[in-house]
Design an enzyme around this catalytic site. Sequence first.
Site, PDB file in Angstrom:
ATOM      1  N   ASP A 171       0.867  -1.180   0.000  1.00 49.47           N
ATOM      2  CA  ASP A 171       0.000   0.000   0.000  1.00 49.47           C
ATOM      3  C   ASP A 171       0.899   1.224   0.000  1.00 49.47           C
ATOM      4  OD1 ASP A 171      -2.788   1.170   2.060  1.00 49.47           O
ATOM      5  OD2 ASP A 171      -1.829   1.942   0.242  1.00 49.47           O
TER       6      ASP A 171
HETATM    7  C1  GLC Z   1      -3.739   4.746  -0.008  1.00 44.29           C
HETATM    8  C2  GLC Z   1      -4.688   3.766   0.641  1.00 44.29           C
HETATM    9  C3  GLC Z   1      -5.067   2.611  -0.240  1.00 44.29           C
HETATM   10  C4  GLC Z   1      -5.087   3.067  -1.690  1.00 44.29           C
HETATM   11  C5  GLC Z   1      -3.656   3.405  -2.060  1.00 44.29           C
HETATM   12  C6  GLC Z   1      -3.530   3.878  -3.523  1.00 44.29           C
HETATM   13  O1  GLC Z   1      -2.794   5.195   0.926  1.00 44.29           O
HETATM   14  O2  GLC Z   1      -4.311   3.233   1.907  1.00 44.29           O
HETATM   15  O3  GLC Z   1      -6.330   2.124   0.204  1.00 44.29           O
HETATM   16  O4  GLC Z   1      -5.596   2.041  -2.525  1.00 44.29           O
HETATM   17  O5  GLC Z   1      -3.096   4.389  -1.205  1.00 44.29           O
HETATM   18  O6  GLC Z   1      -4.165   5.101  -3.690  1.00 44.29           O
END
Ligand code: GLC
Length: 709
Positions: A251
Amino acid sequence: MTVDEKFGQLQQLPWTWDTGPGGGETKAVEDAARKGMLGSVFSIFGAKTTNALQKIAVEESRLGIPLVFGLDVIHGMWTNFPIPLAQAASFDPEVTAADAEVSAKEARSNGVHWTFAPMMDVTHEPRWGRIAEGSGEDPYLTSAFAAAKVRGYQGEDPKGLKAKDRIAACAKHFVAYGGAEGGRDYNTVDVSESRLRNLYLPPFKAALDAGVATVMASFNTISGVPAHANPHTLTDVLKKEWGFDGLVVSDFTGVKELIAHGFAEDGADAARLSLNAGVDMEMTSTHFVENGKKLLRAGKIEQQRLDDAVYRVLQLKFQLGLFDHPYVEETDEITEPSADARKAARAAAARSMVLLKNEKSVLPLSAKASSIAVVGPFADSADLLGTWVIPASEKKFPAVKVLDAVKKAAPKAKVTYAKGVDAAGKDTGGIGEAVAAAKAADVTVVVVGEPPAISGEAAARSDISLPGAQEKLIEAVAATGKPFVVVLVNGRPLTVGDWLAQAPAVLEAWHPGIEAGHAIADVLFGTVNPGGKLPVSFPRTVGQIPIHYNHESTGRPYDPDNKYTSKYLDLPDGPQFPFGFGLSYTDFTLGEPKLSRSSVAADALRKGDTLEVSVEVRNTGERAGDEVVQLYVHDRAASLTQPVRRLRGFRRVTLEPGKHTTVRFRLGAEDLGFWTNDSHGHFTVEAGAFDLYVGTSSAATAKTGLTVS
Ligand code: GLC
């Protein structure tokens, strides 16, 4: 593939819209694609934009491996559906499947192959802003919605990902992110193996069983080991015990954050720990690609692990058909919500609303009312889409306003408007005008709640009441003595103040999405009879948190007549509104639950035997409506103390006045057993006495006994 090209496939970078193609950071993305040092790009969409970048990867890099494009299509792309928490309140997984089907069509036609959804983090923390993105406090309900959404995005057939209206789904955030201490985002999670397996993991297993193509790691630690470098969850459970052969993506900067966690020494250490634990692709930060070759040569990463990660990335691209069809047809691109999509979003929003109170039959409103005042900071606002919407959609396709929708729903009425207070509840200068409007009207609709900006990621609130002086607006309208209804537009459970006692009617509308106004008007005027139920408990005060229906008994369960029992001196017992609660414009009665048999052998259950619980539900009112029949299980005594109730069945039924139906549930081992603290995973079904409750909320009282021998 060279070693560099292999590590290149494990890299995912964000598309930097601010500079556009060929400018600034975008050039870095294009260069990486050209060198074959990039596997995926996210936060990108648009047929022209994605095709242009894809062309560089396919036609200019040595191997021509196509890129896979990801985007956070959380509850809609152009057609924003209600937030996921609202969808869960429908207690109808078809609602979330409808979102996913529309979203997949819109996203794929815009060159997006992969969405970072569904989010399936069970949580007992309404202070946590991301409660808006999930399906609430219960693992069974969350599992049903997770599986339905995966199938909605991907289709039933794993080979179907090549289709022009399908996208790969992503089970996130793996795992236990919703357990953040204090509900503060990114905070520590310390959890026992049994709670991990009974509360947080089940939705991910349901998503895997539904064929989810990818999984995203979570930012939190799990009992001291960050989820981005946790071999127990990522490899032992996910890849070995469950046999997941898809792709695990980090993430955002989750790999890099291993350093801030105090778990990795530096970028190289973070890459080693994360890749070896089971993360396959690194989003945003670049430690895999910068350190991988050196780590491999030093024997700190096994060749087999590298090849396995690359295999998982390439497999996804093959499943999506990208090697045969890397480009999207620009003529296919969907650039705005269709009428059908809007209709689906409107129906989903109305089906997700929960009637919390309705006295003196204030609701439904009569379209023949001669005058209606619509007041409040969200009465004439388009800021109703909720968290996690694509900025382009927010600008191009704002939500329908409540004021406009009420005027349309009651064309003969004199509809007036007054803001009363601002969304932050700081400017109270308009309360007088709102009071005057209420005095002059037959009935007033007060639309209050949270701006989406204080919901979602990095949006924990220490006070979860209506922001600022919004409550004062409600109290001022109440003081007029005229009939009124409060409509809540929010992304989390709210603590309600004294205004609740003064409000004759309260409708929980959540953040309802693009058709917000029309859906709210549909429910207010009775075109739709509300049938939603709360997927989360509403605490009385923040001090009561955590408060959830699936709690353990303790050795001194609440007893109003005994001081020395588990309670607060300054609060009544239980939440303001319990999990599973919701009213209707009609009335329903439930018969006594009937069991196909009152005892069953644990061995037989372990071998797949099941039993049936049935109950009759009847519409005893004057109008058609929906009821959600719920089945809860309580294991009275077990080798690990069990929740006082666990949801193990729900069914939303529609009944005409006077009609009835029998709802039937099957119970098996998975409903009566539980995971122990054995880290290798041990699910046990134990003999003993069980209570089975059937009702229309988690406060159900109708019960029957079952003996497992
Ligand atoms: C964010 C979120 C995740 C998301 C990712 C890409 O920090 O935690 O849920 O899909 O980044 O945007």
